[in-house]
Structures are given as C-alpha cells and as structure tokens.
Design an enzyme around this catalytic site. Structure first.
Site, PDB file in Angstrom:
ATOM      1  N   SER A 145     -86.378  -9.794  70.654  1.00 47.57           N
ATOM      2  CA  SER A 145     -85.073  -9.193  70.451  1.00 47.57           C
ATOM      3  C   SER A 145     -85.264  -7.699  70.766  1.00 47.57           C
ATOM      4  CB  SER A 145     -84.530  -9.248  68.897  1.00 47.57           C
ATOM      5  OG  SER A 145     -83.587  -8.282  68.695  1.00 47.57           O
ATOM      6  N   TYR A 158     -85.938  -8.030  59.661  1.00 44.93           N
ATOM      7  CA  TYR A 158     -85.607  -8.617  61.048  1.00 44.93           C
ATOM      8  C   TYR A 158     -86.537  -7.991  62.097  1.00 44.93           C
ATOM      9  CZ  TYR A 158     -83.491 -10.546  65.030  1.00 44.93           C
ATOM     10  OH  TYR A 158     -82.959 -11.073  66.232  1.00 44.93           O
TER      11      TYR A 158
END
Length: 265
Positions: A145, A158
C-alpha cells in the site's frame, strides 16, 4: 488485454473473493492461466469459481484458507503443489485494515492485522520459495500500500504492517534475483473495494477522498500485465507515488504541508 506469458501457468491468489483479488482472477483466467483461489468464505469461493468456469472455461481450484490460522498454511500449499505440480505466480493479496488512533486501537485488531497482513503473507511465500528456486522460475507479488511509504494518522498499525511487507519484499527480491524468480511490490492508494467496510465503517474517509479512489479493475490490469516480468514495483496513483518520493526526501516539509489532508480519515 491478455498476458500471453500466463497461458498454461498456475496462478495462486489469496483474498480472492472480492475486489482486487476477484478482478485479478478473471483477468488471469482470460489470459489462459490455471487458477487456485484462496479465501475464508467457501460460498463466495465456489460462486467465483463457477463464474470463471462459465466465462473463461479456465481451470480454477477453490481452496478455503484463513491466513490468521498459520498452522493451516503449509499443508494447504503442499496440497496445492501436489495437485498442480508447480506454482508459477503467487499473489499475496489478502489483508485488511482498521483505522483508529494509536492509543485507541484494540489489541485484537493489532494482532489480527499483523497475523494476516504480515505473518500470513510471509508464511504463504515461504511455502513457494523452495520450488521456485529449484525450477529457477516464478513470480511473487505482494500487495502492499502507499500507506507502507507514507504513514498517516489513524492508520499507525495498518501502516506498520505495510512497512513490514515492503521491507520483506525488498529483501526477498534480492535473495531470489539469482534464481530467476521475480518479486514485485504493489502499492496502491485508496481503492474502491470492500476494504473500507472494516477500515472505515462510518464512511467518512471514503467521502473525503472519493474523487481520488482507484478502480479495482484498473489496478488489477496493471498487476496482471506485469506478471512474469521483472517489474520491481507498481505504484498507483502516480501523483500519490510522487508524494511518497517527496516524503522520503523531505519528510518534515510533507508532514507540515499535508497535515490537513492526512487527518481526513
């Protein structure tokens, strides 16, 4: 568009029952690949497998696997290798996020994100490395990501998992470079998938960044086009990747100028 390099190849995709994983599965099948789809939901797996059979007449094996149950990973991959003979492409797509400030994140969410996003990914990869090295062929694709490059408020855990994925991927790429095995990191920004059903149940983040959200089919096409090539990274969107480069060079300046945008979760 078809990827001729995938014809007759075995492609394993984790987290294959929705969003990016499902779109990649259809594109790989259209390119003539044999598919092994892994996910927790048996009903959805069977539904997607049926669709792929009907639309592409492609071999597709559904396998139920919960990546947080690490003890199940090795036997599942051993079974896949026995049934298929070889795994040519592994796409580590499964993962999830929970947006919360660092002091508020639940311990169960912290453990769960690392269990799936990091340990599960590494455990799956570990199972394909020996055979790929022996055959001197293969491709490991890790879905990370842009959060792995720029950590922002409310995504501390995250982002930490995705930083770990990028570190692991970069090391792995060098380790396997002399064995003909390719390793690619995929770093998308916000994407229109069911990811935000868990990460952002209030819908506020999606509302704030709606016009910047990527389409899953566009990202899937970029990934499938790169399969069985030496592409190091796929970074989308381009403007967000430019921001991550600027952050590497001028972190303090980017944090100061981007503070208002970073707090839009």
């Amino acid at each position: 568009m078809m990827n001729e390099r995938l014809k007759g190849k075995t492609v394993v995709i984790t987290g294959a029952t929705g969003g990016l994983g499902e779109r990649m599965a259809h594109l790989c099948a259209a390119s003539g690949a044999r598919l092994v789809l892994l996910a927790r939901n048996k009903e959805k797996l069977e539904q997607i497998t049926g669709q792929i059979h009907a639309q592409h007449q492609s071999a597709c094996l559904p396998v139920v696997l919960d990546l947080s149950r690490h003890e199940d990973i090795a036997p599942v991959f051993q079974s896949i290798l026995k049934q298929t003979g070889a795994i040519d492409v592994l796409v580590n797509n499964a993962g999830y996020g929970v947006f919360a400030e660092a002091g508020d994140v639940a311990l169960a969410d912290l453990q769960g994100m690392f269990a799936v996003n990091v340990v599960g990914l590494i455990a799956c990869t570990k199972e394909v490395i020996p055979s790929m090295k022996e055959r001197r062929s293969g491709h490991i694709i890790n879905i990370s990501s842009q959060a792995g490059k720029i950590a922002t408020p409310k995504s501390s855990v995250y982002a930490a998992t995705k930083h770990a994925v990028l570190g692991y991927t970069n090391s792995l790429r060098m380790e396997l470079s002399d064995f003909g095995v390719f390793v690619t990191a995929v770093n998308p920004g916000p994407m229109a998938t069911n990811f935000f059903d868990i990460a952002d149940p209030s819908g506020s983040y999606v509302k704030n960044v709606g016009r910047f959200i990527l389409r899953a089919d566009k990202v899937a096409q970029k990934i499938v086009d790169a399969m069985m090539t030496r592409q190091r990274e796929i970074n989308l969107p381009v403007w967000m990747n430019a921001g991550s480069i600027a952050y590497t060079l001028f972190p303090g300046l980017v944090e100061r100028l981007g503070k208002r945008a970073f707090f839009k979760k």
